[in-house]
Scaffold this active site. Structure first.
Site, PDB file in Angstrom:
ATOM      1  N   GLY A  17       0.848  -1.203   0.000  1.00 29.83           N
ATOM      2  CA  GLY A  17       0.000   0.000   0.000  1.00 29.83           C
ATOM      3  C   GLY A  17       0.877   1.245   0.000  1.00 29.83           C
ATOM      4  O   GLY A  17       0.480   2.286   0.524  1.00 29.83           O
ATOM      5  N   GLY A  18       2.057   1.122  -0.601  1.00 33.64           N
ATOM      6  CA  GLY A  18       3.029   2.233  -0.613  1.00 33.64           C
ATOM      7  C   GLY A  18       2.635   3.394  -1.501  1.00 33.64           C
ATOM      8  O   GLY A  18       3.344   4.410  -1.550  1.00 33.64           O
ATOM      9  N   GLY A  20      -0.738   4.413  -1.334  1.00 32.85           N
ATOM     10  CA  GLY A  20      -2.055   4.772  -0.794  1.00 32.85           C
ATOM     11  C   GLY A  20      -2.037   6.077  -0.013  1.00 32.85           C
ATOM     12  O   GLY A  20      -0.999   6.725   0.167  1.00 32.85           O
ATOM     13  N   LEU A  22      -2.548   6.602   3.207  1.00 39.50           N
ATOM     14  CA  LEU A  22      -1.795   6.571   4.474  1.00 39.50           C
ATOM     15  C   LEU A  22      -0.302   6.759   4.222  1.00 39.50           C
ATOM     16  O   LEU A  22       0.373   7.504   4.943  1.00 39.50           O
ATOM     17  CB  LEU A  22      -2.040   5.234   5.192  1.00 39.50           C
ATOM     18  CG  LEU A  22      -1.406   5.140   6.566  1.00 39.50           C
ATOM     19  CD1 LEU A  22      -2.122   6.014   7.577  1.00 39.50           C
ATOM     20  CD2 LEU A  22      -1.382   3.698   7.058  1.00 39.50           C
ATOM     21  N   ARG A  24       1.018   8.267   1.684  1.00 34.14           N
ATOM     22  CA  ARG A  24       1.207   9.657   1.237  1.00 34.14           C
ATOM     23  C   ARG A  24       1.226  10.632   2.399  1.00 34.14           C
ATOM     24  O   ARG A  24       2.115  11.450   2.533  1.00 34.14           O
ATOM     25  CB  ARG A  24       0.029  10.055   0.336  1.00 34.14           C
ATOM     26  CG  ARG A  24       0.287   9.883  -1.121  1.00 34.14           C
ATOM     27  CD  ARG A  24      -0.702  10.705  -1.947  1.00 34.14           C
ATOM     28  NE  ARG A  24      -2.093  10.409  -1.663  1.00 34.14           N
ATOM     29  CZ  ARG A  24      -2.833   9.532  -2.322  1.00 34.14           C
ATOM     30  NH1 ARG A  24      -2.290   8.825  -3.288  1.00 34.14           N
ATOM     31  NH2 ARG A  24      -4.094   9.347  -2.027  1.00 34.14           N
ATOM     32  N   GLU A 217     -13.416  15.896  16.302  1.00 37.51           N
ATOM     33  CA  GLU A 217     -12.810  16.405  15.072  1.00 37.51           C
ATOM     34  C   GLU A 217     -13.743  17.441  14.461  1.00 37.51           C
ATOM     35  O   GLU A 217     -14.964  17.266  14.513  1.00 37.51           O
ATOM     36  CB  GLU A 217     -12.617  15.267  14.067  1.00 37.51           C
ATOM     37  CG  GLU A 217     -11.573  14.265  14.494  1.00 37.51           C
ATOM     38  CD  GLU A 217     -11.512  13.105  13.516  1.00 37.51           C
ATOM     39  OE1 GLU A 217     -11.155  13.346  12.358  1.00 37.51           O
ATOM     40  OE2 GLU A 217     -11.841  11.988  13.916  1.00 37.51           O
ATOM     41  N   HIS A 241      -8.903   3.617  19.376  1.00 39.18           N
ATOM     42  CA  HIS A 241      -8.318   4.780  20.060  1.00 39.18           C
ATOM     43  C   HIS A 241      -8.925   5.032  21.442  1.00 39.18           C
ATOM     44  O   HIS A 241      -8.212   5.198  22.428  1.00 39.18           O
ATOM     45  CB  HIS A 241      -8.520   6.054  19.241  1.00 39.18           C
ATOM     46  CG  HIS A 241      -8.046   5.956  17.829  1.00 39.18           C
ATOM     47  ND1 HIS A 241      -6.898   5.287  17.484  1.00 39.18           N
ATOM     48  CD2 HIS A 241      -8.548   6.450  16.672  1.00 39.18           C
ATOM     49  CE1 HIS A 241      -6.729   5.381  16.170  1.00 39.18           C
ATOM     50  NE2 HIS A 241      -7.711   6.064  15.665  1.00 39.18           N
TER      51      HIS A 241
HETATM   52  P1  NAP Z   1      -5.878   3.546  -0.084  1.00 41.85           P
HETATM   53  O1  NAP Z   1      -5.557   4.972  -0.329  1.00 41.85           O
HETATM   54  O2  NAP Z   1      -7.073   2.962  -0.727  1.00 41.85           O
HETATM   55  O3  NAP Z   1      -4.574   2.706  -0.501  1.00 41.85           O
HETATM   56  C1  NAP Z   1      -4.597   1.309  -0.605  1.00 41.85           C
HETATM   57  C2  NAP Z   1      -3.221   0.830  -1.033  1.00 41.85           C
HETATM   58  O4  NAP Z   1      -3.259  -0.592  -1.135  1.00 41.85           O
HETATM   59  C3  NAP Z   1      -2.772   1.380  -2.360  1.00 41.85           C
HETATM   60  O5  NAP Z   1      -1.387   1.613  -2.343  1.00 41.85           O
HETATM   61  C4  NAP Z   1      -3.103   0.235  -3.304  1.00 41.85           C
HETATM   62  O6  NAP Z   1      -2.258   0.231  -4.402  1.00 41.85           O
HETATM   63  C5  NAP Z   1      -2.787  -0.960  -2.438  1.00 41.85           C
HETATM   64  N1  NAP Z   1      -3.503  -2.152  -2.886  1.00 41.85           N
HETATM   65  C6  NAP Z   1      -4.842  -2.351  -2.928  1.00 41.85           C
HETATM   66  N2  NAP Z   1      -5.125  -3.571  -3.406  1.00 41.85           N
HETATM   67  C7  NAP Z   1      -3.941  -4.162  -3.707  1.00 41.85           C
HETATM   68  C8  NAP Z   1      -3.572  -5.422  -4.241  1.00 41.85           C
HETATM   69  N3  NAP Z   1      -4.485  -6.349  -4.583  1.00 41.85           N
HETATM   70  N4  NAP Z   1      -2.256  -5.700  -4.397  1.00 41.85           N
HETATM   71  C9  NAP Z   1      -1.321  -4.778  -4.049  1.00 41.85           C
HETATM   72  N5  NAP Z   1      -1.611  -3.570  -3.527  1.00 41.85           N
HETATM   73  C10 NAP Z   1      -2.898  -3.261  -3.365  1.00 41.85           C
HETATM   74  O7  NAP Z   1      -6.033   3.244   1.476  1.00 41.85           O
HETATM   75  P2  NAP Z   1      -5.385   4.019   2.706  1.00 41.85           P
HETATM   76  O8  NAP Z   1      -6.257   5.168   3.076  1.00 41.85           O
HETATM   77  O9  NAP Z   1      -3.946   4.263   2.444  1.00 41.85           O
HETATM   78  O10 NAP Z   1      -5.578   2.958   3.886  1.00 41.85           O
HETATM   79  C11 NAP Z   1      -4.849   1.748   3.933  1.00 41.85           C
HETATM   80  C12 NAP Z   1      -5.218   1.053   5.262  1.00 41.85           C
HETATM   81  O11 NAP Z   1      -4.822   1.886   6.339  1.00 41.85           O
HETATM   82  C13 NAP Z   1      -6.724   0.834   5.421  1.00 41.85           C
HETATM   83  O12 NAP Z   1      -6.955  -0.359   6.103  1.00 41.85           O
HETATM   84  C14 NAP Z   1      -7.159   2.018   6.275  1.00 41.85           C
HETATM   85  O13 NAP Z   1      -8.310   1.734   7.031  1.00 41.85           O
HETATM   86  C15 NAP Z   1      -5.936   2.178   7.164  1.00 41.85           C
HETATM   87  N6  NAP Z   1      -5.780   3.523   7.701  1.00 41.85           N
HETATM   88  C16 NAP Z   1      -5.741   4.602   6.862  1.00 41.85           C
HETATM   89  C17 NAP Z   1      -5.585   5.866   7.392  1.00 41.85           C
HETATM   90  C18 NAP Z   1      -5.495   7.066   6.498  1.00 41.85           C
HETATM   91  O14 NAP Z   1      -5.321   8.175   7.040  1.00 41.85           O
HETATM   92  N7  NAP Z   1      -5.584   6.932   5.190  1.00 41.85           N
HETATM   93  C19 NAP Z   1      -5.475   6.044   8.788  1.00 41.85           C
HETATM   94  C20 NAP Z   1      -5.505   4.922   9.611  1.00 41.85           C
HETATM   95  C21 NAP Z   1      -5.656   3.670   9.056  1.00 41.85           C
HETATM   96  P3  NAP Z   1      -2.756   0.311  -5.918  1.00 41.85           P
HETATM   97  O15 NAP Z   1      -4.237   0.555  -5.929  1.00 41.85           O
HETATM   98  O16 NAP Z   1      -1.949   1.450  -6.438  1.00 41.85           O
HETATM   99  O17 NAP Z   1      -2.376  -1.006  -6.450  1.00 41.85           O
END
Ligand code: NAP
Length: 492
Positions: A17-18, A20, A22, A24, A217, A241
């Site tokens: 998820g590099g 995604g 989070l 970024r 928030e 949390h």
């Molecule tokens: P996101 O923006 O949807 O990113 C998902 C990442 O996973 C992307 O890099 C995507 O890459 C990759 N991915 C998805 N399916 C894949 C597959 N089949 N094979 C390889 N890579 C795959 O999600 P996010 O917001 O970063 O969140 C990720 C996790 O962290 C979630 O569980 C979320 O609940 C948790 N989280 C997020 C935050 C936040 O602030 N964003 C905070 C706390 C927790 P590609 O689509 O480019 O392949």
């Protein structure tokens, strides 16, 4: 006062998820900052995994843009010149069994470096990724795996994930993130409680009237509507949390700072939580959903409103964006002391704090002069610090006029050092192999078990989310929750 930065051993950090959100907003800026403080050896690598067709150079260019957009300061070219050499991109669809062979090859020459696999993807992929890593021959000690929150969406799915990951990685090498545990004030809660003899005698039912934990928030759900509809504030905020804050506040003194000593005390608190069931759910919880309103001087639309002018939440919207709970801990220390938890979106302002309200003096010698209870406020945000309100005499002749004044400790002013983001600390703890700030399997599952019962009770009692105005402190039911006990939320 300068902070001390201790370098970590050479590592390969693999971020699934590099690309995604989070990565970024949090992970890449955090890693850049730690590199800026010279904590990484020259040969340490950061490998991002995603399905995108991108080579290492493409990823470096993408990361530069990301950092330029998300760093609070300007990008330092010297630091980036060092940072970019670590960056690699691996194209892999984790669902595709054939892709894992090429993945394994990227680690053929990684020498003595410990691999840390950070799973920043949707949780339903965690089991699959752990299996892929194991099949690639990379799951043996001392390699580690990090699971982002949420671990599942209920007890059953959490167990499935824990079983799947646990069958490949030993529990001692699984790091479940709750980024609140990386916040300085949360750690200061431990320092305050167990580094001072002053607090222990008043930390319990004899002196504390009630405890209020607020995580508010001002932001709304906006484009995360679909995610929020399937999650809601109870799952998104309380299960992790809020319960972690509750545990650190209420736990008994651990034998040491050793990770399992602390976690053993936290799990006892979770196991002592009184269940919330259909019979008491209406009296112990409040569910809310924001309508339109004003936040920070700006008009904002209702939850899920397609049209910004729409005043009420979208008709099909069901999830709660606010929840308040009266939690009770059935043990000796806290018998009869309610812990009021409250969290919500589009609240009056961004504010997270833990408030201890102490009992009133047993007898006032000041006649009709009103006395306010002492309060100890631990501020998590916006400005981290501790405040103690005490009654004092207003200066001047003419009898005693009593006034509550704060003793105020601001951590940022006291230490004159920029506080690192929680992710900076947590990433360094993982890379050092210190699991103290991460959740153990039993904690996660106990948290889900308590929350699942509330969800079930809401369903059985058909408790619907009550609308509240954006920019307020939540729905009427949240005020009634405390009013029923003759108390009020502390908004200070
Ligand atoms: P996101 O923006 O949807 O990113 C998902 C990442 O996973 C992307 O890099 C995507 O890459 C990759 N991915 C998805 N399916 C894949 C597959 N089949 N094979 C390889 N890579 C795959 O999600 P996010 O917001 O970063 O969140 C990720 C996790 O962290 C979630 O569980 C979320 O609940 C948790 N989280 C997020 C935050 C936040 O602030 N964003 C905070 C706390 C927790 P590609 O689509 O480019 O392949």
């Amino acid at each position: 006062m300068a902070a001390e930065f201790v370098p970590v051993d050479p590592f390969d950090l693999v971020i699934f998820g590099g690309t995604g959100d989070l990565a970024r907003r949090k992970l890449l800026p955090a890693l850049y900052h730690r590199d800026a403080d010279n904590q990484f050896s020259e040969d340490s690598r950061i490998l991002a995994v995603s399905r995108q067709d991108m080579d290492d150079a493409g990823y470096v260019a993408w990361v530069r843009e990301v950092l330029e957009a998300h760093l609070p300061e300007a990008l330092d070219e010297d630091v980036f010149a060092r940072f970019e050499k670590r960056l690699c991109h691996i194209q892999l669809d984790v669902d595709d069994a054939d892709g894992w062979q090429a993945f394994a090859e990227r680690f053929a020459d990684n020498g003595e470096r410990i691999c840390t696999f950070y799973l920043a993807t949707a949780p339903f992929l965690f089991g699959k990724i752990a299996a892929g890593i194991a099949d690639a021959g990379l799951s043996d000690a001392p390699n580690r795996i990090v699971l982002e929150k949420p671990v599942g969406h209920d007890t059953e799915s959490a167990r499935e994930i824990n079983d799947a990951v646990g069958s490949r990685f030993d529990e001692s090498r699984i790091y479940r993130i709750d980024h609140y545990l990386g916040k300085e004030t949360v750690q200061n809660l431990i320092a305050l409680r167990f580094g001072n003899s002053l607090f222990e005698p008043v930390w319990g039912r004899q002196a504390v009237d009630n405890v209020q934990i607020t995580v508010a928030e001002s932001l709304g759900v906006d484009e995360r509507f679909d995610f929020y509809e399937s999650t809601g504030a109870l799952r998104d905020m309380v299960q992790n949390h809020m319960l972690q804050l509750l545990c650190l506040t209420a736990m008994e003194p651990p034998a040491s700072m050793n990770h399992d000593d602390v976690r053993n005390e936290k799990i006892k608190v979770l196991r002592s939580l009184k269940p919330i069931a259909p019979g008491n759910v209406r009296k112990t919880t409040a569910r809310g959903q924001y309508g339109a309103g004003m936040v920070d001087g700006e008009a904002v639309p209702a939850y899920g409103a397609a049209d910004p002018e729409q005043q009420a939440p979208a008709e099909e919207a069901e999830a709660e964006t606010f929840v308040a709970i009266k939690a009770e801990i059935d043990n000796w220390r806290w018998q009869g002391v309610p812990f009021y938890l409250r969290t919500g979106k589009r609240m009056a302002r961004k504010s997270s704090q833990i408030v201890f309200e102490f009992k009133p003096v047993p007898h006032s010698i000041f006649g009709d002069e009103p006395l306010q209870p002492n309060r100890l406020v631990l501020r998590l945000q916006p400005e981290e610090g501790v405040e103690m309100s005490i009654m004092t005499k207003e200066p001047g002749p003419g009898g005693f006029r009593m006034r509550s004044l704060p003793l105020n400790l601001s951590f940022s002013q006291a230490f004159e050092v920029a506080y690192p983001d929680a992710y900076e600390r947590l990433l360094m703890e993982v890379l050092r192999g210190n699991p103290a700030l991460f959740m153990r399997r039993d904690e996660v599952e106990a948290g889900w078990a308590w929350v699942d019962r509330i969800l079930e009770a809401w369903r059985m009692e058909q408790v619907e989310a009550q609308e509240y105005m954006a920019g307020s402190w939540g729905p009427t039911d949240a005020f009634v929750l405390l009013d029923r006990d003759g108390r009020r939320w502390y908004e200070g």
